[in-house]
Structures are given as C-alpha cells and as structure tokens.
Design a protein around this motif. Sequence first.
Motif, PDB file in Angstrom:
ATOM      1  N   VAL A  64       3.325  12.368 -35.686  1.00  0.00           N
ATOM      2  CA  VAL A  64       3.133  10.954 -34.756  1.00  0.00           C
ATOM      3  C   VAL A  64       3.012  11.646 -33.296  1.00  0.00           C
ATOM      4  O   VAL A  64       3.902  11.757 -32.516  1.00  0.00           O
ATOM      5  CB  VAL A  64       3.875   9.701 -34.769  1.00  0.00           C
ATOM      6  CG1 VAL A  64       3.309   8.471 -34.503  1.00  0.00           C
ATOM      7  CG2 VAL A  64       4.647   9.527 -36.505  1.00  0.00           C
ATOM      8  N   MET A  66       2.280  10.548 -29.239  1.00  0.00           N
ATOM      9  CA  MET A  66       1.997   9.509 -28.241  1.00  0.00           C
ATOM     10  C   MET A  66       1.494  10.245 -26.716  1.00  0.00           C
ATOM     11  O   MET A  66       2.625  10.609 -26.493  1.00  0.00           O
ATOM     12  CB  MET A  66       3.169   8.116 -28.552  1.00  0.00           C
ATOM     13  CG  MET A  66       2.905   6.913 -27.059  1.00  0.00           C
ATOM     14  SD  MET A  66       1.068   6.419 -27.608  1.00  0.00           S
ATOM     15  CE  MET A  66       1.522   5.042 -28.154  1.00  0.00           C
ATOM     16  N   CYS A  95      -1.127   8.276 -31.810  1.00  0.00           N
ATOM     17  CA  CYS A  95      -1.292   6.716 -31.187  1.00  0.00           C
ATOM     18  C   CYS A  95      -1.656   6.569 -30.279  1.00  0.00           C
ATOM     19  O   CYS A  95      -1.545   5.234 -29.362  1.00  0.00           O
ATOM     20  CB  CYS A  95       0.027   6.345 -31.945  1.00  0.00           C
ATOM     21  SG  CYS A  95       0.476   5.758 -33.716  1.00  0.00           S
ATOM     22  N   ASP A 119      -7.130   7.882 -36.295  1.00  0.00           N
ATOM     23  CA  ASP A 119      -6.467   7.925 -34.990  1.00  0.00           C
ATOM     24  C   ASP A 119      -5.864   6.347 -35.153  1.00  0.00           C
ATOM     25  O   ASP A 119      -6.464   5.555 -35.192  1.00  0.00           O
ATOM     26  CB  ASP A 119      -7.128   8.007 -33.834  1.00  0.00           C
ATOM     27  CG  ASP A 119      -9.095   7.914 -35.277  1.00  0.00           C
ATOM     28  OD1 ASP A 119      -9.079   7.805 -35.675  1.00  0.00           O
ATOM     29  OD2 ASP A 119      -9.200   6.296 -34.431  1.00  0.00           O
ATOM     30  N   ALA A 120      -4.956   5.881 -34.380  1.00  0.00           N
ATOM     31  CA  ALA A 120      -3.834   5.162 -34.887  1.00  0.00           C
ATOM     32  C   ALA A 120      -3.254   4.070 -32.946  1.00  0.00           C
ATOM     33  O   ALA A 120      -2.139   3.998 -32.901  1.00  0.00           O
ATOM     34  CB  ALA A 120      -2.748   4.973 -35.575  1.00  0.00           C
ATOM     35  N   PRO A 121      -4.005   4.074 -32.116  1.00  0.00           N
ATOM     36  CA  PRO A 121      -3.632   3.545 -30.934  1.00  0.00           C
ATOM     37  C   PRO A 121      -3.173   2.676 -31.259  1.00  0.00           C
ATOM     38  O   PRO A 121      -3.175   1.755 -31.800  1.00  0.00           O
ATOM     39  CB  PRO A 121      -5.187   3.542 -30.105  1.00  0.00           C
ATOM     40  CG  PRO A 121      -6.249   3.341 -31.264  1.00  0.00           C
ATOM     41  CD  PRO A 121      -5.905   4.651 -32.305  1.00  0.00           C
ATOM     42  N   VAL A 122      -2.853   2.171 -29.749  1.00  0.00           N
ATOM     43  CA  VAL A 122      -2.199   0.299 -30.812  1.00  0.00           C
ATOM     44  C   VAL A 122      -2.145  -1.194 -29.322  1.00  0.00           C
ATOM     45  O   VAL A 122      -2.263  -0.521 -28.068  1.00  0.00           O
ATOM     46  CB  VAL A 122      -0.376   1.278 -30.068  1.00  0.00           C
ATOM     47  CG1 VAL A 122       0.250   1.961 -30.937  1.00  0.00           C
ATOM     48  CG2 VAL A 122       0.008   1.390 -28.966  1.00  0.00           C
ATOM     49  N   PHE A 136      -2.096  -1.597 -34.734  1.00  0.00           N
ATOM     50  CA  PHE A 136      -2.820  -0.989 -34.811  1.00  0.00           C
ATOM     51  C   PHE A 136      -3.792  -0.948 -35.179  1.00  0.00           C
ATOM     52  O   PHE A 136      -4.170  -1.629 -35.769  1.00  0.00           O
ATOM     53  CB  PHE A 136      -1.859   0.209 -35.713  1.00  0.00           C
ATOM     54  CG  PHE A 136      -0.404   0.865 -35.349  1.00  0.00           C
ATOM     55  CD1 PHE A 136       0.034   2.024 -34.815  1.00  0.00           C
ATOM     56  CD2 PHE A 136       0.765  -0.179 -35.418  1.00  0.00           C
ATOM     57  CE1 PHE A 136       1.091   2.505 -33.782  1.00  0.00           C
ATOM     58  CE2 PHE A 136       1.890   0.195 -35.177  1.00  0.00           C
ATOM     59  CZ  PHE A 136       2.258   1.620 -34.359  1.00  0.00           C
ATOM     60  N   VAL A 138      -6.904   1.481 -36.491  1.00  0.00           N
ATOM     61  CA  VAL A 138      -7.147   3.446 -36.970  1.00  0.00           C
ATOM     62  C   VAL A 138      -8.720   3.333 -37.557  1.00  0.00           C
ATOM     63  O   VAL A 138      -9.267   2.815 -38.406  1.00  0.00           O
ATOM     64  CB  VAL A 138      -6.110   2.638 -38.846  1.00  0.00           C
ATOM     65  CG1 VAL A 138      -5.721   4.641 -39.126  1.00  0.00           C
ATOM     66  CG2 VAL A 138      -4.802   2.160 -38.579  1.00  0.00           C
ATOM     67  N   LEU A 152       3.496   2.359 -39.650  1.00  0.00           N
ATOM     68  CA  LEU A 152       2.969   1.635 -38.839  1.00  0.00           C
ATOM     69  C   LEU A 152       3.380   0.411 -39.144  1.00  0.00           C
ATOM     70  O   LEU A 152       3.397  -0.257 -37.666  1.00  0.00           O
ATOM     71  CB  LEU A 152       1.109   1.544 -38.985  1.00  0.00           C
ATOM     72  CG  LEU A 152       0.759   3.860 -38.432  1.00  0.00           C
ATOM     73  CD1 LEU A 152      -0.857   2.514 -38.678  1.00  0.00           C
ATOM     74  CD2 LEU A 152       1.134   4.025 -37.316  1.00  0.00           C
TER      75      LEU A 152
END
Length: 313
Positions: A64, A66, A95, A119-122, A136, A138, A152
Amino acid sequence: MVSSVIAFVGLGHMGGPMAANLVKAGHRVIGHDLVPDALEAAVAAGVEAAPSAAAAAADADVVVTMLPAGRHVLALYQEQGLLAAARPGTLFVDCSTIDVADARAAHQATVAAGHRAVDAPVSGGVMGAEAATLTFMVGGDPTAFAQAEPLLTAMGKKAVHCGAAGAGQAAKICNNMILGVSMIAVSEAFVLGESLGLSHQALYDVASTASGQCWALSVNCPVPGPVPGSPANRDYLPGFAAPLMAKDLGLAANAAREGGVDAELGLRAAALYAAFAEGGGAAEDFSGIVRAIRERSGRRPAADTHDRKARKR
C-alpha cells in the motif's frame, strides 16, 4: 479476514492511521516513511519499521502506498525499485491522490513487472483515517478489486469499484471538485448572512434542513458553533488541509482543460484554493477559506472568536 503481510509506504497524517487500522484488523504491517517521527508513531501503533520501501515490500502479500504526488509514486515504483523488490503477483494498492494519467502509468508498470494493481484514493480526511470511516474509490480489474476490498474496508467504511485503471482517481477529483465548490458556496453564504445580520446558528438551522443542505455545511461547517466537531471549532486545524484541496482541485482543473469541459466553477474554485493555500491557509483546514472570503469582503464579525489575529492582540 485472512491475515496478510502488508507493506505500507507513506505513514503521514493519513497513512499512519490507515496502517494502524490494518494492524488492529490482525494483519502484519511493515512500514516505511522518510520522516522519522512518522515512522516512530507508526511503530508505536504496532507497525514494524523497515529501513527502506523495497525492504518493506520484500516479504509482503500487498503493498500500500500513500504519497504526495504522481511523480513520487512512479519514482518509487520504478527508479527506487519497489516493483522489482516485491514477489511476483504482489497486489499494489496506491491510495495517493494523483493525476489519472500517472495512475494509469503506475498500473501499466506494475502489471508489466508481473504484479496486480488498483488505484484507491480516499475521501474522509484525517478523522476518517483515524476512525476507519474512509471511502475508497477504486480503479482496476474486478479480480484485483476483490482481493483489495477486505483490506480497504478494514481502513474505511466503503470501497466502490469505479472501473478500470485510473477510474478511482477520476472519481476522486470529480468528488473533490464538488466539495471545493460547495465549501466556497457555503462560506460565501455565511459571510453574506453576517452582512445581513443573520446569526450563524439561524442560517445553519435553516439550510441544514432545506435545499442548501450538503456535507460542507452539515459535517464540516466553516463557522464555529453549529457543528461542534467541525474544524472551525478547533481554530481550523485540519481535517483536510487547504493545500491538499488546492492540489486536488488543480488535478480536476487540468483534467477539465484537457477534456475540453466547460467547468467554470471548478476552475474558479481551483484558483481560489491555490491562492488560499499559498497564503494564510497553508496550515489550515480547507473550510478556513471562509476567513479569506470575509477578509476580501472587508468584514470580521465579533462572533469569530477563533480568529488568530484577534487573540494575539
């Protein structure tokens, strides 16, 4: 949930609490950050320290990341050897909030190296990261999403599969364009209400139960008083920092220009937040833009007891 070995690179205000929540969920988390204090705080939360990102990834099932920007993600993956250090078939979950093109480039490099990627931005800010209530967004193939989803949801309340590679980033910048524009609108309305003699509470009581209701008002209200948990009641300490909002709106503005989209309010919001983040809002929550609007309007209500300048006099 099956316990996994997770490498977590980027243990700052968001990444640190996210990694801690993975530890709470029963996973072994091996972390790395260039900032010693961030790494130390993560270790106190149960994360094992690694001397480098590559060392963290060597025995991991999932990596992961960030990080601040797309160039950092691409450099870490390729130039700094993160992809090469991981075992074949490792799942990479980025993330970070980055440009859609960078997300797709990172995905292609990861797959080319024999791994899987999403891709998993928050969304949810530091409080959401700490409380494990993040959302998330995704992008990636369904199989990779299915593998990532349990991890997640250990860090958040919801994970939405938005489509192919880059779709998570696309959803993030669209969502934050809505948020940035709505926070400016809510802030302007409160300053207008002040000029008309309307109390903050009265305006909130009306708008929060009428057609003006939105997240920027009901959860992150930009004036102190109506929503006790909002950053306005903590002297605008983030929260979601103004420079991060400026960054996200800049990504949205670039995408709008490249796509030929007539996003007049989004472009104006990007300009306003860029100016705010470069000036007095550099260390403030993005809701602090209400004070910039007030200053440009030549107003400063006595009710704003959280004004730093007033307290220093």
